[in-house]
Design an enzyme around this catalytic site. Structure first.
Site, PDB file in Angstrom:
ATOM      1  N   SER A 100      33.755  30.790  47.115  1.00 37.03           N
ATOM      2  CA  SER A 100      35.022  31.502  47.331  1.00 37.03           C
ATOM      3  C   SER A 100      35.953  30.949  48.389  1.00 37.03           C
ATOM      4  O   SER A 100      37.081  31.417  48.503  1.00 37.03           O
ATOM      5  CB  SER A 100      34.750  32.970  47.641  1.00 37.03           C
ATOM      6  OG  SER A 100      34.458  33.626  46.439  1.00 37.03           O
ATOM      7  N   LYS A 106      40.866  37.165  55.620  1.00 36.66           N
ATOM      8  CA  LYS A 106      40.409  37.825  54.394  1.00 36.66           C
ATOM      9  C   LYS A 106      40.015  39.261  54.703  1.00 36.66           C
ATOM     10  O   LYS A 106      39.378  39.527  55.736  1.00 36.66           O
ATOM     11  CB  LYS A 106      39.213  37.047  53.826  1.00 36.66           C
ATOM     12  CG  LYS A 106      38.728  37.519  52.467  1.00 36.66           C
ATOM     13  CD  LYS A 106      37.625  36.607  51.931  1.00 36.66           C
ATOM     14  CE  LYS A 106      37.184  36.985  50.546  1.00 36.66           C
ATOM     15  NZ  LYS A 106      36.167  36.059  49.993  1.00 36.66           N
ATOM     16  N   SER A 161      36.916  34.129  45.475  1.00 32.66           N
ATOM     17  CA  SER A 161      37.484  35.417  45.789  1.00 32.66           C
ATOM     18  C   SER A 161      38.462  35.380  46.976  1.00 32.66           C
ATOM     19  O   SER A 161      39.199  36.347  47.169  1.00 32.66           O
ATOM     20  CB  SER A 161      36.366  36.406  46.114  1.00 32.66           C
ATOM     21  OG  SER A 161      35.658  36.004  47.274  1.00 32.66           O
TER      22      SER A 161
HETATM   23  N1  GLN Z   1      32.826  33.626  42.032  1.00 30.19           N
HETATM   24  C1  GLN Z   1      31.538  33.898  42.607  1.00 30.19           C
HETATM   25  C2  GLN Z   1      31.168  35.338  42.367  1.00 30.19           C
HETATM   26  O1  GLN Z   1      31.941  36.030  41.773  1.00 30.19           O
HETATM   27  C3  GLN Z   1      31.524  33.568  44.058  1.00 30.19           C
HETATM   28  C4  GLN Z   1      32.267  34.538  44.876  1.00 30.19           C
HETATM   29  C5  GLN Z   1      32.176  34.275  46.331  1.00 30.19           C
HETATM   30  O2  GLN Z   1      31.892  33.156  46.764  1.00 30.19           O
HETATM   31  N2  GLN Z   1      32.404  35.312  47.099  1.00 30.19           N
HETATM   32  O3  GLN Z   1      30.141  35.794  42.756  1.00 30.19           O
END
Ligand code: GLN
Length: 485
Positions: A177, A78, A153
């Site tokens: 995520s 990532k 994400s």
């Molecule tokens: N969807 C969640 C957010 O937007 C979690 C994102 C994540 O785990 N990085 O904060």
């Protein structure tokens, strides 16, 4: 057999017996990336030269007897893990040209194990999102249906792996995520205990929640990855000082005596019908393996989203203050004065979702509202963590859906932040409580899209998650299904 379809265990056997060289294996993945990435957009940066050089070194290690289970394994990372001299964008215009002068602990460990880093995967900007649509580098498409989102994400890491453009990938999970995109693309995704894997060199979103973890096809592959990634790091003061077990040795095929809690709050009436059905079937499989199901309650579950959307933006607003156009990253053209430099750099460099979080975060931290929001959220966070502690006196693991439904069409929730935030409703509390959670595939819907289930363990009981997931995968075919591309 096409080498891009091998598991880590199989690939290691092929490499060890010289059935394939690391260079051939890497070349096969690079060729697949060339063919599929234009459609899927899973990678932001492909490091051909670096990957081939690493593959060469891997071949040397197989020759001189210093290979490890990850030597020569092609991996996607990532794009929020700093890689020395390799562009690390965090999915943002702000860092579109950022070349870190240092290496994150996660990527350093992968390199030391001899893994081949193919490139950096697409993601929601600064890891804020659940659909991978907030990336400055464009949305990622779900390999199961390219008109749908892959989750976020870590959407690029999920899609790269689901499309077999890597043999394993690394994601990060602040509120879901790793687990949510794993569920939506039919993969195994592990978010370890907070502090189990070092955050050093991971671009910060919400520091008390962020945790790195592997995304793989199987629990066994996840065990191999975690063994390398986990461990104390003096460079991360929140990393845990604890022995790292051999997660592969603790895998089992039977679950006799295991007590699995089914929290009623995670099966609301609004839960997608097919997801509910898949979870019921999964419970039967687990019973057949020897486990027993116990109804439990986590009464503060419904505060997950509001609590998270105070704490995460608060921490993000502070972490993102460093992008000021001066030290590194994007800088606006011809600033009039210092204030203009700050304002325009941040207005031009950040996307809408990131700005929304910064505004939310600075608001809840402002002196007039701190007690009403931020301090209150911290207290609720404690109650949420205590719910889990209480429940683990009677059960060994919890089983829940990972997501309320399967992958949704691109654009569907893009302009509705609350609908988007709700897609993490089952994963967020695990981060708030600092617990390890794992998503694995357990079925498919009528359109053939993967359905995921989540296992949640007490602190540092990753081996329990992996063992249960491995036993489940020994008895079910879901993790072997692959999208046609
Ligand atoms: N969807 C969640 C957010 O937007 C979690 C994102 C994540 O785990 N990085 O904060």
């Amino acid at each position: 057999m096409d080498p891009t379809q091998l598991s880590l265990v199989q690939a290691h056997a092929w490499l060890s017996s010289r059935q394939i060289s690391a260079r051939e294996l890497t070349a096969a993945f690079l060729e697949r990336i060339d063919r599929l990435n234009p459609r899927i957009n899973a990678y932001i940066t492909v490091d051909r030269e670096g990957a081939m050089a690493a593959a060469q070194r891997a071949d040397d290690r197989f020759r001189n007897g210093t290979a490890t289970p990850l030597t020569g394994i092609p991996i996607g990372v990532k794009d929020l893990f700093c890689t020395e001299n390799l562009t690390t964008t965090c999915g943002s215009k702000m860092l579109a040209r950022f070349r870190p002068p240092y290496e994150s602990t996660v990527t350093r460990k992968l390199k030391e194990a001899g893994a081949v880093i193919l490139g950096k995967t697409n993601m929601d900007e600064f890891a804020m999102g659940s659909s991978n649509e907030t990336s400055f580098f464009g949305p990622v498409r779900n390999p199961w249906d390219t008109e749908r989102i892959p989750g976020g994400s870590s959407g690029g890491s999920a899609a790269a792996l689901a499309a077999r453009m890597a043999m394993a990938t690394i994601g990060s999970d602040t509120g879901g995520s790793i687990r949510q995109p794993a569920a939506l693309t039919g993969l195994t995704g592990l978010k370890p205990t907070y502090g189990r894997i070092s955050r050093f060199g991971m671009i910060a979103f919400a520091s008390s929640l962020d945790q790195a973890g592997p995304m793989t096809w199987t629990a066994e592959d996840a065990a191999i990855m975690l063994r390398v990634l986990a461990g104390h790091d003096p460079k991360d003061s929140t990393s845990i000082q604890a022995e790292v077990p051999d997660y592969v040795n603790t895998l089992v095929n039977r679950l006799d005596g295991l007590r699995i809690g089914i929290p009623e709050e995670y099966f609301p009436d609004s839960l997608d019908r097919e997801t509910r059905h898949a979870l019921e079937e999964a419970q039967q499989v687990l019973r057949d393996l020897g486990a027993s199901m116990v109804s439990v309650s986590l009464p503060h579950t419904r505060y997950a989203i509001p609590t998270y959307y105070i704490i995460a933006p608060a921490e993000a607003s502070s972490n993102l203050a460093r992008y000021d156009g001066i030290r590194f990253g994007y800088r606006c053209e011809d600033p009039k004065d210092l204030k203009d430099l700050y304002t325009r750099t941040r207005s031009e460099g950040f996307g809408a979702e990131v700005k929304r979080r910064i505004m939310l975060g600075t608001y809840v931290l402002s002196s007039g509202y701190y007690d009403a929001y931020y301090r209150k959220a911290q207290k609720v966070r404690r109650l949420i963590a205590r719910d889990f502690q209480d429940v683990y006196t009677g059960v060994d693991l919890l089983l829940t859906p990972t997501t309320p439904g399967t992958a949704f069409p691109l654009g569907e929730k893009k302009d509705d932040p609350v609908a988007m935030y709700l897609s993490d409703i089952f994963t967020i509390n695990v981060n708030l409580a600092g617990l390890p959670g794992l998503s694995l595939p357990c079925g498919r819907d009528h359109q053939g899209l993967p359905i995921g289930m989540q296992l949640i363990a007490p602190v540092l009981k990753e081996e329990r998650l992996l063992a249960a997931a491995h036993a489940f995968q020994s008895a079910t075919p879901w993790h072997q299904r692959k999208p046609e591309l």
